[in-house]
Write an enzyme that holds these catalytic residues in place. Structure first.
Site, mmCIF file in Angstrom:
data_model
loop_
_atom_site.group_PDB
_atom_site.id
_atom_site.type_symbol
_atom_site.label_atom_id
_atom_site.label_comp_id
_atom_site.label_asym_id
_atom_site.label_seq_id
_atom_site.Cartn_x
_atom_site.Cartn_y
_atom_site.Cartn_z
ATOM 1 N N LYS A 1 -9.001 6.119 5.985
ATOM 2 C CA LYS A 1 -7.986 5.627 5.504
ATOM 3 C C LYS A 1 -7.995 4.342 4.595
ATOM 4 C CE LYS A 1 -4.539 7.436 8.863
ATOM 5 N NZ LYS A 1 -3.881 7.036 10.289
ATOM 6 N N GLY A 2 -7.406 4.137 3.368
ATOM 7 C CA GLY A 2 -7.719 3.016 2.793
ATOM 8 C C GLY A 2 -8.945 3.181 1.754
ATOM 9 N N THR B 1 0.842 10.603 3.877
ATOM 10 C CA THR B 1 -0.027 11.245 3.286
ATOM 11 C C THR B 1 -1.420 11.714 3.886
ATOM 12 O OG1 THR B 1 -0.619 9.527 2.000
ATOM 13 C CG2 THR B 1 0.961 11.030 0.793
ATOM 14 N N ASP C 1 1.141 -1.147 -0.108
ATOM 15 C CA ASP C 1 -0.122 0.155 -0.225
ATOM 16 C C ASP C 1 0.952 1.214 0.163
ATOM 17 O OD1 ASP C 1 -2.307 1.588 0.355
ATOM 18 O OD2 ASP C 1 -1.721 1.750 2.397
ATOM 19 N N LEU C 2 0.427 2.446 -0.476
ATOM 20 C CA LEU C 2 1.243 3.502 -0.473
ATOM 21 C C LEU C 2 1.005 4.554 0.806
ATOM 22 C CD1 LEU C 2 3.103 5.139 -2.059
ATOM 23 C CD2 LEU C 2 0.960 6.323 -3.153
ATOM 24 N N ASP C 3 -0.188 5.105 0.750
ATOM 25 C CA ASP C 3 -0.299 6.032 2.178
ATOM 26 C C ASP C 3 -0.472 5.383 3.120
ATOM 27 O OD1 ASP C 3 -1.053 8.276 0.147
ATOM 28 O OD2 ASP C 3 -2.664 7.148 -0.519
ATOM 29 N N GLU D 1 0.150 -3.276 4.724
ATOM 30 C CA GLU D 1 -0.888 -2.321 4.702
ATOM 31 C C GLU D 1 -1.053 -1.834 5.930
ATOM 32 O OE1 GLU D 1 -4.044 -1.511 1.983
ATOM 33 O OE2 GLU D 1 -3.803 -0.913 4.081
ATOM 34 N N ASP D 2 -1.596 -0.394 6.007
ATOM 35 C CA ASP D 2 -1.928 0.082 7.489
ATOM 36 C C ASP D 2 -3.537 0.190 7.695
ATOM 37 O OD1 ASP D 2 -2.085 2.220 5.286
ATOM 38 O OD2 ASP D 2 -2.345 3.756 6.928
ATOM 39 N N SER E 1 -2.432 0.297 -4.547
ATOM 40 C CA SER E 1 -3.131 1.629 -3.663
ATOM 41 C C SER E 1 -4.442 1.924 -4.285
ATOM 42 C CB SER E 1 -2.181 2.679 -3.929
ATOM 43 O OG SER E 1 -2.640 3.975 -3.326
ATOM 44 N N ALA E 2 -5.264 2.708 -3.241
ATOM 45 C CA ALA E 2 -6.749 3.022 -3.762
ATOM 46 C C ALA E 2 -6.569 4.370 -4.300
ATOM 47 C CB ALA E 2 -7.645 3.164 -2.592
ATOM 48 N N LYS F 1 -10.601 -1.189 -1.894
ATOM 49 C CA LYS F 1 -10.663 -2.000 -0.433
ATOM 50 C C LYS F 1 -11.600 -1.879 0.455
ATOM 51 C CE LYS F 1 -5.549 -1.072 -0.982
ATOM 52 N NZ LYS F 1 -4.541 -0.304 -0.387
HETATM 53 C C1 BG6 Z 1 -5.862 5.549 -0.006
HETATM 54 C C2 BG6 Z 1 -5.877 6.557 1.070
HETATM 55 O O1 BG6 Z 1 -4.516 5.270 -0.330
HETATM 56 O O2 BG6 Z 1 -6.284 6.420 -1.131
HETATM 57 C C3 BG6 Z 1 -7.214 7.325 1.237
HETATM 58 O O3 BG6 Z 1 -5.454 5.933 2.387
HETATM 59 C C4 BG6 Z 1 -7.643 8.056 0.160
HETATM 60 O O4 BG6 Z 1 -7.257 8.191 2.597
HETATM 61 C C5 BG6 Z 1 -7.508 6.972 -1.214
HETATM 62 O O5 BG6 Z 1 -9.016 8.598 0.050
HETATM 63 C C6 BG6 Z 1 -7.795 7.738 -2.268
HETATM 64 O O6 BG6 Z 1 -7.011 8.690 -2.602
HETATM 65 P P1 BG6 Z 1 -6.997 9.564 -3.768
HETATM 66 O O7 BG6 Z 1 -5.515 10.171 -3.755
HETATM 67 O O8 BG6 Z 1 -7.042 9.084 -5.087
HETATM 68 O O9 BG6 Z 1 -7.917 10.711 -3.357
HETATM 69 MG MG MG Z 2 -2.790 3.135 3.555
#
Ligand code: BG6
Ligand code: MG
Length: 227
Positions: free
Chosen positions: A47-48, A19, A11-13, A171-172, A116-117, A147
């Site tokens: 988150k996620g 972030t 996962d990224l964030d 993953e967090d 990542s989402a 997710k």
């Molecule tokens: C996830 C974050 O990685 O991405 C979420 O944990 C975030 O908080 C989601 O809402 C979507 O991100 P983005 O950058 O497409 O708005």
């Molecule tokens: Mg995350």
């Protein structure tokens, strides 16, 4: 288990970069405009979770209803503010041990993907200067289901050509741990055990997984933890 993995899906964030603080600032700005009370505790729920679902959660918190087109335009404005913040990020914002651990896995011949989402994942990887570390990138621009649906990790495993049972997810978010479980993958939670009860193991950060004197894929100098 960790020592058997042939591919790692990150996962990224919250795993590679923090972030969440920028997401919070941008959502908070929107919440203030809309007269919705929103604090860092509420931000945990986002988150996620994909962008539009976050927008829906924000409205639920405020007890507001909104037409889908208005939700999209507010979420787009929030994203503009968020992009402004993450565009100023640099390599120094990579979380401790993250780049080193990914490089370590690659040096051991493992395949590595991002799962990542976020639709901003390519921009963030570019800002951090680590896009080249991933054999595949699966993100919010390429998967339809957020997710805890396992789609993002199944697509990552397919892109790497590695079966689920040999993949480990880092993953967090609880939603991401559930996605890993539903994909049939071993999961490493990043954070606190009480927040990630379903994870196979939990560490505070990827720095804990760097090889110690004993080497291997477990926390510094200790045997690999087993589920
Ligand atoms: C996830 C974050 O990685 O991405 C979420 O944990 C975030 O908080 C989601 O809402 C979507 O991100 P983005 O950058 O497409 O708005
Ligand atoms: Mg995350």
């Amino acid at each position: 288990m960790l020592s058997d993995m042939r591919a790692a899906l990150f996962d990224l964030d919250g795993v590679i970069v923090d972030t969440a603080k920028y997401h919070f600032r941008a959502w908070k700005r929107l919440a203030d405009e809309l007269g919705i009370r929103f604090d860092e505790g509420d931000n945990e729920m986002l988150k996620g979770v994909g962008r539009l679902r976050c927008m829906a959660i924000l409205l639920e918190l405020g007890g507001l209803e909104m037409a889908p087109a208005d939700m999209e335009s507010h979420a787009a404005r929030k994203n503009d503010w968020y992009v402004e913040l993450v565009s100023a990020m640099g390599k120094d914002e990579i979380l401790p041990g993250a780049e080193e651990y990914i490089r370590y896995l690659r040096s051991r011949g493992l395949r590595v993907a991002l799962g990542s989402a976020s639709r901003n994942a390519p921009l963030i990887l570019e800002r951090l200067g680590i896009a080249g570390l991933f054999d595949a990138v699966v993100d919010g621009t390429t998967v339809a289901k957020s997710k805890p649906d396992p789609e993002v990790f199944l697509a990552g495993a397919a892109a790497l050509g590695v079966e689920s049972a040999a993949c480990t997810v880092f993953e967090d978010a609880a939603a991401g741990i559930e996605a890993a479980r539903r994909a049939g993958m071993f999961s490493v939670g990043i954070g606190r055990r009480e927040d990630l009860p379903e994870a196979d193991i939990v560490v505070r950060g990827l720095y804990e997984l760097l090889p110690g004197e004993a080497g291997g894929l477990g926390p510094r100098g200790t045997p690999c933890p087993r589920p």
